[in-house]
Design an enzyme around this catalytic site. Structure first.
Site, PDB file in Angstrom:
ATOM      1  CD  GLU A  79      -3.013  -0.361   2.407  1.00  0.00           C
ATOM      2  OE1 GLU A  79      -3.626   0.696   2.470  1.00  0.00           O
ATOM      3  OE2 GLU A  79      -3.019  -1.217   3.290  1.00  0.00           O
ATOM      4  CE  LYS A 258      -3.753  -3.456   9.060  1.00  0.00           C
ATOM      5  NZ  LYS A 258      -3.711  -2.599   7.875  1.00  0.00           N
ATOM      6  CG  ASP A 274      10.022 -14.534  12.208  1.00  0.00           C
ATOM      7  OD1 ASP A 274       8.854 -14.256  11.878  1.00  0.00           O
ATOM      8  OD2 ASP A 274      10.332 -15.562  12.822  1.00  0.00           O
ATOM      9  CG  HIS A 370      -6.406   4.509   2.174  1.00  0.00           C
ATOM     10  ND1 HIS A 370      -5.277   3.751   2.323  1.00  0.00           N
ATOM     11  CD2 HIS A 370      -7.369   3.676   1.714  1.00  0.00           C
ATOM     12  CE1 HIS A 370      -5.550   2.503   1.986  1.00  0.00           C
ATOM     13  NE2 HIS A 370      -6.811   2.434   1.612  1.00  0.00           N
TER      14      HIS A 370
HETATM   15  C1  MEV Z   1      -5.143   1.052   8.182  1.00  0.00           C
HETATM   16  O1  MEV Z   1      -4.267   0.146   7.547  1.00  0.00           O
HETATM   17  C2  MEV Z   1      -4.611   1.484   9.534  1.00  0.00           C
HETATM   18  C3  MEV Z   1      -5.522   2.409  10.330  1.00  0.00           C
HETATM   19  O2  MEV Z   1      -6.801   1.799  10.479  1.00  0.00           O
HETATM   20  C4  MEV Z   1      -4.880   2.611  11.674  1.00  0.00           C
HETATM   21  C5  MEV Z   1      -5.747   3.316  12.697  1.00  0.00           C
HETATM   22  O3  MEV Z   1      -6.963   3.279  12.575  1.00  0.00           O
HETATM   23  O4  MEV Z   1      -5.155   3.888  13.643  1.00  0.00           O
HETATM   24  C6  MEV Z   1      -5.721   3.701   9.624  1.00  0.00           C
END
Ligand code: MEV
Length: 391
Positions: A79, A258, A274, A370
């Site tokens: 991405e 994430k 890893d 995005h």
């Molecule tokens: C997307 O890959 C990651 C986000 O969802 C992280 C977040 O919400 O803090 C944008």
């Protein structure tokens, strides 16, 4: 300025031609003919797309100033928006003086499960009595490691259900440590079984790396956070609210983390690490108190928004796939001297990605930036696939 006077502050890098990007990189990292040939080969692969910060083997994140040293950071991720977000976060934190970070400790743990032990107290006492001898057996595995880091340093025991578990604490220096620790465990297990009058069960490294924790901090002047119709103050305040939600809502905390791992995994992949070991370490650490928590925190202090990230980062600069041509090229561009320096860089990228995400989530929304990048990316793929079919 460290790094031979070369700055990584290149906010327009994505707008430069591919040729210009490579020239900048060559200059920054003193790439040689062999490095350039390797990059070219990646650019000739069928799936290479000349978009955003992609140079072939990986994409390059710019603007990173960490412990007063400039870094261009290779990121392997599909991405383009993740790399763009890292660059934006790094640019903001650079305005507050950059990132500052260090490891608290560099220890991994491996465990031996002992079965059929009858007298646990007696066995524990015996194991602790022979601690020095057991560590010596473990340290016969790699004399060089012992010289540079001390190798296996300690052992502890715990009764869990019907098992006696022996934990071996090892400083693996610049390696991830899994291979060396597994070998050590297999070496000490027969002796442990003998003195505990038990039988050997599992012998394996643990990915719960709570003693290999890195802490990175950075701050942004609040006025710099201004975004479209939102003032810097409004953005900072919204960030705190999103942060608060993550502290109390598991749905949000997992996504918060994430976003951090978007950056860290991409550095791990580019450098041949890893990333599954890192993911396991990070998410188990987030859950260590029994309540899954965000790995970063943000607060307002005076005119600054201050961020701090604390997480285990078992990352390596030696061993395994870190020695492939691509990973070696990434390490050369990073100019890191050891695994701890690489870990501080990766954690900084995680914090930069986190800042970039939080600043848009509750303001203009994530989809705008995005989706623009994603659309460009998809259009380029379609265009390229079409031109191949008509050839
Ligand atoms: C997307 O890959 C990651 C986000 O969802 C992280 C977040 O919400 O803090 C944008």
């Amino acid at each position: 300025m460290k790094n031979g006077g070369k700055t990584s502050f290149l906010p327009n890098f994505h707008k430069f031609s591919l040729k210009e990007k490579i020239r900048i990189l060559k200059d920054f990292a003193q790439l040689n003919k062999e490095d350039l040939t390797l990059i070219k080969k990646y650019q000739q692969l069928p799936d290479f797309l000349d978009v955003e910060n992609n140079i072939g083997p990986f994409k390059i994140a710019t603007n990173f100033l960490i412990n007063k040293k400039d870094y261009l950071v290779p990121m392997e991720i599909e991405e383009p928006s993740v790399v763009a977000a890292a660059c934006r976060g790094a640019k903001l934190i650079r305005k507050g003086g950059g990132f500052f970070g260090k490891y608290l400790k560099n220890e991994m743990v491996g465990e031996v499960q002992l079965l059929k032990v009858k007298n646990f107290n007696e066995a524990k006492k015996k194991i602790l009595k022979f601690k020095k001898e057991i560590l010596e057996i473990a340290n016969q595995t790699d004399k060089f490691l012992v010289k540079i880091s001390g190798g296996a340093k300690d052992l502890t025991t715990k009764k869990i259900k019907d098992f006696l578990v022996v934990y071996l604490h090892v400083d693996p220096k610049d390696a991830l440590g899994a291979n060396i620790i597994n070998t050590m465990l297999e070496k000490i297990a027969p002796f442990l079984a003998k003195i505990s009058k038990g039988k050997i069960g599992a012998r394996i490294v643990s990915n719960f790396a709570k003693e290999r924790v890195v802490v990175v901090e950075g701050k942004v002047p609040i006025k710099e956070l201004v975004l479209k119709n939102f003032s810097g103050k409004e953005v900072a305040e919204k960030i705190l609210l999103v942060q608060k939600l993550a502290q109390f809502d598991l749905y949000r905390a997992v996504t918060h983390n994430k976003g951090i791992m978007n950056g860290i995994d991409a550095v791990a992949l580019a450098t041949g690490n890893d990333f599954r070991a890192i993911e396991s370490a990070v998410h188990s650490f987030a859950q260590r108190t029994g309540k899954y928590q965000p790995l970063s925190e943000w607060k307002i202090e005076g005119d600054f928004l201050k961020g701090k990230i604390k997480l285990p980062l078992p990352i390596a600069t030696v061993g395994g796939a870190t020695q492939t041509k691509k990973a070696k090229l990434a390490l050369k561009i990073l100019k890191v001297k050891n695994a701890q320096e690489l870990g501080v860089v990766a954690a900084s990228v995680g914090l930069a990605n986190n800042l970039a995400a939080l600043s848009v989530l509750a303001t203009e929304g994530i989809q705008k930036g995005h989706m623009r990048l994603h659309k460009e990316f998809i259009e380029k793929i379609n265009e390229r696939n079409k031109s191949k079919r008509t050839r």
